[in-house]
Design a protein around this motif. Sequence first.
Motif, PDB file in Angstrom:
ATOM      1  N   LEU A  33       5.835   1.344 123.792  1.00  0.00           N
ATOM      2  CA  LEU A  33       7.096   2.055 123.577  1.00  0.00           C
ATOM      3  C   LEU A  33       8.015   1.921 124.783  1.00  0.00           C
ATOM      4  O   LEU A  33       7.570   1.895 125.929  1.00  0.00           O
ATOM      5  CB  LEU A  33       6.828   3.536 123.304  1.00  0.00           C
ATOM      6  N   ASP A  34       9.300   1.859 124.490  1.00  0.00           N
ATOM      7  CA  ASP A  34      10.332   1.781 125.517  1.00  0.00           C
ATOM      8  C   ASP A  34      10.963   3.162 125.667  1.00  0.00           C
ATOM      9  O   ASP A  34      11.775   3.583 124.837  1.00  0.00           O
ATOM     10  CB  ASP A  34      11.387   0.748 125.100  1.00  0.00           C
TER      11      ASP A  34
ATOM     12  N   GLU B 269      16.006   7.962 123.598  1.00  0.00           N
ATOM     13  CA  GLU B 269      15.424   7.137 122.545  1.00  0.00           C
ATOM     14  C   GLU B 269      14.055   6.602 122.945  1.00  0.00           C
ATOM     15  O   GLU B 269      13.767   6.405 124.127  1.00  0.00           O
ATOM     16  CB  GLU B 269      16.352   5.959 122.221  1.00  0.00           C
ATOM     17  N   THR B 270      13.226   6.382 121.939  1.00  0.00           N
ATOM     18  CA  THR B 270      11.922   5.757 122.137  1.00  0.00           C
ATOM     19  C   THR B 270      11.787   4.691 121.065  1.00  0.00           C
ATOM     20  O   THR B 270      11.589   5.008 119.895  1.00  0.00           O
ATOM     21  CB  THR B 270      10.775   6.780 122.010  1.00  0.00           C
ATOM     22  N   ARG B 271      11.893   3.451 121.472  1.00  0.00           N
ATOM     23  CA  ARG B 271      11.880   2.342 120.538  1.00  0.00           C
ATOM     24  C   ARG B 271      10.746   1.377 120.905  1.00  0.00           C
ATOM     25  O   ARG B 271      10.176   1.466 121.986  1.00  0.00           O
ATOM     26  CB  ARG B 271      13.225   1.611 120.562  1.00  0.00           C
ATOM     27  N   PRO B 272      10.433   0.436 120.012  1.00  0.00           N
ATOM     28  CA  PRO B 272       9.413  -0.563 120.348  1.00  0.00           C
ATOM     29  C   PRO B 272       9.785  -1.328 121.607  1.00  0.00           C
ATOM     30  O   PRO B 272      10.943  -1.699 121.816  1.00  0.00           O
ATOM     31  CB  PRO B 272       9.423  -1.488 119.121  1.00  0.00           C
TER      32      PRO B 272
ATOM     33  N   ALA C 218      10.404   6.570 132.673  1.00  0.00           N
ATOM     34  CA  ALA C 218      11.333   5.567 132.152  1.00  0.00           C
ATOM     35  C   ALA C 218      10.647   4.217 132.196  1.00  0.00           C
ATOM     36  O   ALA C 218      10.058   3.838 133.214  1.00  0.00           O
ATOM     37  CB  ALA C 218      12.612   5.536 132.981  1.00  0.00           C
ATOM     38  N   SER C 219      10.711   3.480 131.094  1.00  0.00           N
ATOM     39  CA  SER C 219      10.063   2.169 131.042  1.00  0.00           C
ATOM     40  C   SER C 219      10.788   1.139 131.897  1.00  0.00           C
ATOM     41  O   SER C 219      10.161   0.242 132.464  1.00  0.00           O
ATOM     42  CB  SER C 219       9.994   1.672 129.591  1.00  0.00           C
ATOM     43  N   ALA C 220      12.114   1.242 131.968  1.00  0.00           N
ATOM     44  CA  ALA C 220      12.903   0.248 132.694  1.00  0.00           C
ATOM     45  C   ALA C 220      12.820   0.474 134.199  1.00  0.00           C
ATOM     46  O   ALA C 220      12.467   1.558 134.673  1.00  0.00           O
ATOM     47  CB  ALA C 220      14.353   0.302 132.230  1.00  0.00           C
ATOM     48  N   GLY C 221      13.154  -0.572 134.944  1.00  0.00           N
ATOM     49  CA  GLY C 221      13.219  -0.460 136.393  1.00  0.00           C
ATOM     50  C   GLY C 221      11.905  -0.792 137.069  1.00  0.00           C
ATOM     51  O   GLY C 221      10.844  -0.827 136.440  1.00  0.00           O
ATOM     52  N   PRO C 222      11.952  -1.011 138.382  1.00  0.00           N
ATOM     53  CA  PRO C 222      10.753  -1.431 139.120  1.00  0.00           C
ATOM     54  C   PRO C 222       9.641  -0.397 139.162  1.00  0.00           C
ATOM     55  O   PRO C 222       8.476  -0.738 139.315  1.00  0.00           O
ATOM     56  CB  PRO C 222      11.302  -1.720 140.528  1.00  0.00           C
ATOM     57  N   ARG C 223      10.014   0.888 139.021  1.00  0.00           N
ATOM     58  CA  ARG C 223       8.979   1.919 139.062  1.00  0.00           C
ATOM     59  C   ARG C 223       8.194   2.014 137.770  1.00  0.00           C
ATOM     60  O   ARG C 223       7.090   2.557 137.753  1.00  0.00           O
ATOM     61  CB  ARG C 223       9.612   3.285 139.367  1.00  0.00           C
TER      62      ARG C 223
ATOM     63  N   ALA D 278      -2.949   6.698 124.509  1.00  0.00           N
ATOM     64  CA  ALA D 278      -2.173   6.620 125.745  1.00  0.00           C
ATOM     65  C   ALA D 278      -1.773   5.180 126.058  1.00  0.00           C
ATOM     66  O   ALA D 278      -0.672   4.919 126.552  1.00  0.00           O
ATOM     67  CB  ALA D 278      -2.980   7.201 126.903  1.00  0.00           C
ATOM     68  N   LEU D 279      -2.661   4.233 125.782  1.00  0.00           N
ATOM     69  CA  LEU D 279      -2.335   2.820 125.971  1.00  0.00           C
ATOM     70  C   LEU D 279      -1.123   2.446 125.124  1.00  0.00           C
ATOM     71  O   LEU D 279      -0.211   1.753 125.588  1.00  0.00           O
ATOM     72  CB  LEU D 279      -3.544   1.964 125.589  1.00  0.00           C
ATOM     73  N   PHE D 280      -1.095   2.894 123.885  1.00  0.00           N
ATOM     74  CA  PHE D 280       0.056   2.656 123.010  1.00  0.00           C
ATOM     75  C   PHE D 280       1.318   3.297 123.593  1.00  0.00           C
ATOM     76  O   PHE D 280       2.382   2.672 123.654  1.00  0.00           O
ATOM     77  CB  PHE D 280      -0.234   3.215 121.620  1.00  0.00           C
ATOM     78  N   ALA D 281       1.203   4.552 124.020  1.00  0.00           N
ATOM     79  CA  ALA D 281       2.377   5.280 124.497  1.00  0.00           C
ATOM     80  C   ALA D 281       3.036   4.592 125.676  1.00  0.00           C
ATOM     81  O   ALA D 281       4.269   4.559 125.786  1.00  0.00           O
ATOM     82  CB  ALA D 281       1.984   6.713 124.870  1.00  0.00           C
ATOM     83  N   PHE D 282       2.229   4.030 126.579  1.00  0.00           N
ATOM     84  CA  PHE D 282       2.791   3.487 127.815  1.00  0.00           C
ATOM     85  C   PHE D 282       2.979   1.976 127.807  1.00  0.00           C
ATOM     86  O   PHE D 282       3.596   1.448 128.738  1.00  0.00           O
ATOM     87  CB  PHE D 282       1.917   3.898 129.006  1.00  0.00           C
ATOM     88  N   SER D 283       2.478   1.270 126.783  1.00  0.00           N
ATOM     89  CA  SER D 283       2.669  -0.181 126.783  1.00  0.00           C
ATOM     90  C   SER D 283       3.167  -0.731 125.454  1.00  0.00           C
ATOM     91  O   SER D 283       3.280  -1.944 125.302  1.00  0.00           O
ATOM     92  CB  SER D 283       1.378  -0.900 127.190  1.00  0.00           C
TER      93      SER D 283
END
Length: 380
Positions: free
Chosen positions: A266-267, A274-277, A126-131, A259-264
Amino acid sequence: MEGFFSADAGGGEHWEGATQTPFDLERIMEGFGLSSWQSLGLLTSPYSPEPLGMLLEIEGERYLLRLRPEGPAGEDGEHCYRFQRFLRLAGLPVPALRQTPTGTYCLALGEERFELQQWAGGEDFASAGPRGLRWVEAAGGMLAQLHEASLRFPGPQHRWPSELQAGGLVEGWLNLARERAEHCQVGAIASALQTWVEQWEAVLPAAMMTLGAARGLPELHIHGDYQALNLRFDARGVCSVAGFYASRWEKRILEVAAALFAFSALDWQPATGETRPLVARGLEPERARAFLRGYGVRARPQGQEAACLAEALTVTVPILTINGPLEDLFFAEGVELDEVGRQEEIDELLERLAWASAWPSWLRRARRWLAELWEEAATG
């Protein structure tokens, strides 16, 4: 959402319902030489409309019974198993696969092929949150470990057909996008999609030439689809790396870029699937820095790799956007572009297409920054 590069995450006939399967489990388990097992139900993912497979308990351990996805034409179907076994023995958290009595990792029954993969548990990224930021860095570090181990893999080299290598893949996806634009009856979307295709067609030849002429770009067997759907996380970081069906011999910079694109860029939102910019333009700087910090500590850029990171993104981003934030324009079942009628739906699609079309100019401006980012990460 399916994998970025895997051919067909469903494999053939799909799992059905939330509690049942169209397949004969007794026959499948007999094929794996097992007479005692317990079904724990279908395992679902918020990112996929289809269950991942059937979760089973066998001899006190959990396994995922899944259909093996189809690979590209002419693929060596055993390469991914050899590679996974090698990486697992090298200490990476690659799930074990249960063998059949004949020693194979894949059970063929009629037109379907099945695998029994050890289930490691863990959480969806998950992109959100401290982790989120810690997990981004952990993902970069795990990819570096994978590439470091891959350099010792004895082979043989597993190459995809030329039409499925980087240039052929992106050309095929752009042709699909152009076809979709031509058949779209919503003028604003058709025009925006056509603009997106033209933006990438204008910059791809130079990027391909630069990558082809660059010196010292390491080649190795890559994972092939290294992104959030194929990783699981726990408090320590990455606890499982799966999904090796697109593994092949390739320039490692292309996988670093993807991989850089996938993790930095995408949300990832497992709560909604959902996977959004992630940001309005390009990569989110803090996450890009974290990913390359995790990767660069173990895997320094070689030759002209750092200088070519923008070109590698230029080649991979069109594929990743079609199979990510723009996937509903191409793959949504039962939804055609000319059926999108509500103004809010049109506006939302146009916003994503504007984001996707801004990438070529952003990469041109960020070229030096990207090179320095990887160099700085490698020096600590």
